[in-house]
Design an enzyme around this catalytic site. Structure first.
Site, PDB file in Angstrom:
ATOM      1  N   GLY A  56       0.815  -1.199   0.000  1.00  0.00           N
ATOM      2  CA  GLY A  56       0.000   0.000   0.000  1.00  0.00           C
ATOM      3  C   GLY A  56       0.851   1.251   0.000  1.00  0.00           C
ATOM      4  O   GLY A  56       0.596   2.189  -0.751  1.00  0.00           O
ATOM      5  N   CYS A  91       0.632   4.303  10.452  1.00  0.00           N
ATOM      6  CA  CYS A  91       1.785   3.777   9.722  1.00  0.00           C
ATOM      7  C   CYS A  91       2.320   4.727   8.672  1.00  0.00           C
ATOM      8  O   CYS A  91       3.436   4.584   8.217  1.00  0.00           O
ATOM      9  CB  CYS A  91       1.436   2.429   9.085  1.00  0.00           C
ATOM     10  SG  CYS A  91       0.220   2.538   7.768  1.00  0.00           S
ATOM     11  N   GLY A  92       1.515   5.689   8.210  1.00  0.00           N
ATOM     12  CA  GLY A  92       1.959   6.597   7.152  1.00  0.00           C
ATOM     13  C   GLY A  92       3.051   7.511   7.615  1.00  0.00           C
ATOM     14  O   GLY A  92       3.880   7.996   6.893  1.00  0.00           O
TER      15      GLY A  92
END
Length: 119
Positions: free
Chosen positions: A42, A118-119
């Site tokens: 992703g 998480c970004g």
């Protein structure tokens, strides 16, 4: 139809390598190297397409389209990053069905709350 090689590899109990794919050029390189399984990340598919981190900005439809293109481009079984399923339980169901229809072999779902960390 999903590629059965991942199930076969897991059943063998042997170690194997799965590269993360960031774009379709990387998928072509993975084909030339001969990987049996690849992982549609992703973060990297988002970053390569939009120059942004995977922080919940890209939609389910955009990622499904990227995974579908990856499946068409790759000779390998594809494990797809399914994010958080893009919402509640109905969204998770929709995500799994959509990714399955796109031909992915397996899906990784994250157990995170929005906004993603998480970004």
């Amino acid at each position: 139809m999903a590629n059965p090689i991942l199930r076969e590899k897991l059943a063998s109990g042997k170690f194997f390598v799965i590269p993360g794919i960031q774009d379709m050029i990387t998928a072509v390189i993975a084909n030339k190297v001969g990987f049996d399984v690849v992982y549609g990340t992703g973060y990297w598919l988002t970053a390569s397409a939009s120059g942004l981190p995977d922080a919940g900005i890209v939609t389910y439809t955009e990622m499904r389209n990227r995974m579908e293109t990856l499946v068409r481009t790759s000779n390998s079984a594809v494990i797809a990053d399914g994010d958080t399923g893009y919402g509640g339980l109905l969204n998770v169901h929709h995500t799994v069905k959509g990714y399955e229809a796109s031909g992915v072999t397996a899906i990784q779902l994250e157990d995170q709350e929005f906004p993603k960390k998480c970004g």
